[in-house]
Design a protein around this motif. Sequence first.
Motif, PDB file in Angstrom:
ATOM      1  N   CYS A  35       0.825  -1.217   0.000  1.00  0.00           N
ATOM      2  CA  CYS A  35       0.000   0.000   0.000  1.00  0.00           C
ATOM      3  C   CYS A  35       0.854   1.259   0.000  1.00  0.00           C
ATOM      4  O   CYS A  35       0.334   2.365   0.129  1.00  0.00           O
ATOM      5  N   TRP A  36       2.162   1.102  -0.114  1.00  0.00           N
ATOM      6  CA  TRP A  36       3.100   2.206   0.057  1.00  0.00           C
ATOM      7  C   TRP A  36       3.217   2.999  -1.245  1.00  0.00           C
ATOM      8  O   TRP A  36       4.230   2.928  -1.942  1.00  0.00           O
ATOM      9  N   HIS A  37       2.188   3.772  -1.581  1.00  0.00           N
ATOM     10  CA  HIS A  37       2.246   4.660  -2.740  1.00  0.00           C
ATOM     11  C   HIS A  37       1.382   5.881  -2.447  1.00  0.00           C
ATOM     12  O   HIS A  37       0.542   5.872  -1.546  1.00  0.00           O
ATOM     13  N   SER A  38       1.627   6.943  -3.185  1.00  0.00           N
ATOM     14  CA  SER A  38       1.001   8.230  -2.874  1.00  0.00           C
ATOM     15  C   SER A  38      -0.523   8.181  -2.928  1.00  0.00           C
ATOM     16  O   SER A  38      -1.186   8.866  -2.150  1.00  0.00           O
ATOM     17  N   ASN A  39      -1.090   7.364  -3.807  1.00  0.00           N
ATOM     18  CA  ASN A  39      -2.547   7.289  -3.914  1.00  0.00           C
ATOM     19  C   ASN A  39      -3.159   6.739  -2.627  1.00  0.00           C
ATOM     20  O   ASN A  39      -4.095   7.319  -2.068  1.00  0.00           O
ATOM     21  N   ALA A  40      -2.626   5.626  -2.131  1.00  0.00           N
ATOM     22  CA  ALA A  40      -3.149   5.021  -0.900  1.00  0.00           C
ATOM     23  C   ALA A  40      -2.909   5.935   0.298  1.00  0.00           C
ATOM     24  O   ALA A  40      -3.796   6.132   1.137  1.00  0.00           O
ATOM     25  N   LEU A  41      -1.711   6.493   0.396  1.00  0.00           N
ATOM     26  CA  LEU A  41      -1.403   7.385   1.510  1.00  0.00           C
ATOM     27  C   LEU A  41      -2.270   8.642   1.470  1.00  0.00           C
ATOM     28  O   LEU A  41      -2.698   9.147   2.506  1.00  0.00           O
ATOM     29  N   GLY A  42      -2.557   9.137   0.278  1.00  0.00           N
ATOM     30  CA  GLY A  42      -3.433  10.299   0.138  1.00  0.00           C
ATOM     31  C   GLY A  42      -4.848  10.008   0.589  1.00  0.00           C
ATOM     32  O   GLY A  42      -5.490  10.846   1.230  1.00  0.00           O
ATOM     33  N   LYS A  43      -5.353   8.804   0.287  1.00  0.00           N
ATOM     34  CA  LYS A  43      -6.702   8.429   0.722  1.00  0.00           C
ATOM     35  C   LYS A  43      -6.777   8.328   2.241  1.00  0.00           C
ATOM     36  O   LYS A  43      -7.746   8.770   2.863  1.00  0.00           O
ATOM     37  N   ILE A  44      -5.743   7.758   2.841  1.00  0.00           N
ATOM     38  CA  ILE A  44      -5.718   7.676   4.297  1.00  0.00           C
ATOM     39  C   ILE A  44      -5.615   9.080   4.894  1.00  0.00           C
ATOM     40  O   ILE A  44      -6.314   9.409   5.854  1.00  0.00           O
ATOM     41  N   GLY A  45      -4.758   9.915   4.316  1.00  0.00           N
ATOM     42  CA  GLY A  45      -4.635  11.294   4.782  1.00  0.00           C
ATOM     43  C   GLY A  45      -5.956  12.041   4.700  1.00  0.00           C
ATOM     44  O   GLY A  45      -6.268  12.855   5.564  1.00  0.00           O
ATOM     45  N   SER A  46      -6.755  11.755   3.681  1.00  0.00           N
ATOM     46  CA  SER A  46      -8.065  12.405   3.526  1.00  0.00           C
ATOM     47  C   SER A  46      -9.024  12.035   4.644  1.00  0.00           C
ATOM     48  O   SER A  46      -9.926  12.797   4.970  1.00  0.00           O
ATOM     49  N   ARG A  47      -8.833  10.869   5.247  1.00  0.00           N
ATOM     50  CA  ARG A  47      -9.676  10.459   6.373  1.00  0.00           C
ATOM     51  C   ARG A  47      -9.292  11.199   7.655  1.00  0.00           C
ATOM     52  O   ARG A  47     -10.070  11.282   8.593  1.00  0.00           O
ATOM     53  N   LEU A  48      -8.061  11.726   7.669  1.00  0.00           N
ATOM     54  CA  LEU A  48      -7.559  12.437   8.852  1.00  0.00           C
ATOM     55  C   LEU A  48      -7.761  13.946   8.751  1.00  0.00           C
ATOM     56  O   LEU A  48      -7.924  14.625   9.750  1.00  0.00           O
TER      57      LEU A  48
END
Length: 117
Positions: free
Chosen positions: A58-71
């Motif tokens: 899951c270590w890519h900007s798309n996945a990290l961006g989606k998680i960041g959007s939840r925060l």
Amino acid sequence: MFRFAQDEDKRRSIAGGPYFVYGRPLLFKTMPDCFKFKEDDISLTPVSATLPSFPLECWHSNALGKIGSRLGTPIDMDSLTMKMERVSYARILVEVDASMLLVNQVDIILPNGVMRK
């Protein structure tokens, strides 16, 4: 307030934290041109979110961006996360409303269908 000569210097400084002055966190925020302070400007602040034992698949900007959007509002990833040079955790910078209750975990579904917190 700081003014950077190069955008890259600003990005590296914001992503490189956390920084502390006399034991207190130093918070960076990019201000728009000709800004005027309002009460809302004070409550919105960047926070480094740490994702311990984050799965490598899951270590890519798309996945990290989606998680960041939840925060909050995703801003950037730190340089070690972008280069995958530290794989014990990922760190992303998100803008959150400090006047609201902060999110301390999110549920994610991995590509294999397993849910993690």
